[in-house]
Write an enzyme that holds these catalytic residues in place. Structure first.
Site, PDB file in Angstrom:
ATOM      1  N   LYS A  14       0.835  -1.218   0.000  1.00 34.28           N
ATOM      2  CA  LYS A  14       0.000   0.000   0.000  1.00 34.28           C
ATOM      3  C   LYS A  14       0.867   1.266   0.000  1.00 34.28           C
ATOM      4  O   LYS A  14       0.642   2.170  -0.793  1.00 34.28           O
ATOM      5  CB  LYS A  14      -0.919   0.027   1.246  1.00 34.28           C
ATOM      6  N   ARG A  89      -9.823   0.631   8.810  1.00 35.90           N
ATOM      7  CA  ARG A  89      -9.483  -0.768   9.070  1.00 35.90           C
ATOM      8  C   ARG A  89     -10.562  -1.463   9.867  1.00 35.90           C
ATOM      9  O   ARG A  89     -10.412  -2.649  10.197  1.00 35.90           O
ATOM     10  CB  ARG A  89      -8.184  -0.840   9.857  1.00 35.90           C
ATOM     11  N   ARG A 128      11.587  -6.531   5.171  1.00 42.89           N
ATOM     12  CA  ARG A 128      11.483  -5.094   5.465  1.00 42.89           C
ATOM     13  C   ARG A 128      11.958  -4.818   6.890  1.00 42.89           C
ATOM     14  O   ARG A 128      12.622  -3.826   7.157  1.00 42.89           O
ATOM     15  CB  ARG A 128      10.023  -4.639   5.289  1.00 42.89           C
ATOM     16  N   ARG A 134      11.222  -1.698  12.313  1.00 38.76           N
ATOM     17  CA  ARG A 134       9.877  -1.832  12.893  1.00 38.76           C
ATOM     18  C   ARG A 134       9.756  -3.136  13.671  1.00 38.76           C
ATOM     19  O   ARG A 134       9.907  -4.215  13.114  1.00 38.76           O
ATOM     20  CB  ARG A 134       8.817  -1.779  11.779  1.00 38.76           C
ATOM     21  N   ARG A 146      -1.183  -9.477  13.104  1.00 42.76           N
ATOM     22  CA  ARG A 146      -1.671  -8.371  12.261  1.00 42.76           C
ATOM     23  C   ARG A 146      -2.587  -8.920  11.164  1.00 42.76           C
ATOM     24  O   ARG A 146      -3.593  -8.296  10.814  1.00 42.76           O
ATOM     25  CB  ARG A 146      -0.488  -7.599  11.661  1.00 42.76           C
TER      26      ARG A 146
END
Ligand code: AMP
Length: 190
Positions: A14, A89, A128, A134, A146
């Site tokens: 996204k 969401r 990532r 993160r 998640r």
């Protein structure tokens, strides 16, 4: 004015695609995840609250997220339109967004889901996580949580937007350029 909602599980691309689309269509990009991360970095009370949820891979409560999003829109009155990335969401967020944007006479034009298999997404996120720092990208259990949040709370929005004839899905597997082409093809046909 064109307002787009980008859907998709964590790692679906996204943010990457929003960066291209905002340039191509001259839109303002709002990522609620980025806004929370900025608040965490600046050690604001909102950041402290959000961090306790984000580190576990849970969604931040609706009302604080909705208030933050509405403020971000209000801060950009001259925008030609918005890309909402990672918002809404939940159904409560989608309903709040509808009310808010209808009041501003700038409804959502389309919601686009980037689709990819969990295995591919997990691989992308763990990769990532090696560079992003993160915490929520570095642990498979948190990533799966998640996904679970997405399946339970976000996936039902497909019906919400389909009922308004605004739901579209795009294959999110391929090169970044290929996926951008699929998205622009769809957006140009709206
Ligand atoms: P993202 O950068 O979109 O992957 O979001 C990272 C994290 O921020 C999520 O796992 C949630 O904890 C939080 N977050 C971002 N957007 C929302 C939202 N719309 N509602 C609730 N929590 C959110």
């Amino acid at each position: 004015m064109i307002n787009l909602v980008l859907f998709g599980k964590p790692g679906a691309g996204k943010g990457t695609q929003a960066a291209f689309l905002k340039e191509k269509y001259g839109l303002h990009h709002i990522s609620t995840g980025d806004l929370f991360r900025n608040n965490i970095q600046n050690k604001t009370p909102l950041g402290k609250l959000a961090q306790s949820y984000m580190d576990k891979g849970d969604l931040v409560p609706d009302q604080v997220t909705i208030d933050m999003l509405e403020q971000a829109v209000d801060e950009n009155p001259k925008a030609k339109g918005f890309i909402f990335d990672g918002f809404p969401r939940t159904k409560a967020q989608a309903q709040a967004l509808d009310i808010f944007l209808t009041r501003k006479k700038m409804p959502v034009n389309a919601t686009i889901a980037l689709e990819a298999d969990d295995d591919i997404l997990i691989e992308r996120l763990l990769n990532r996580g090696k560079t992003s720092g993160r915490v929520d990208d570095q642990n498979e259990e948190k990533i799966r949580n998640r996904f679970e949040e997405y399946n339970i709370k976000t996936a039902p929005l497909k019906d919400f937007y389909s009922a308004q004839q605004k739901f579209h899905s795009v294959n999110g597997i391929g090169s970044i350029e290929e996926i951008t082409m699929r998205l622009t093809h769809l957006i140009d046909s709206l």
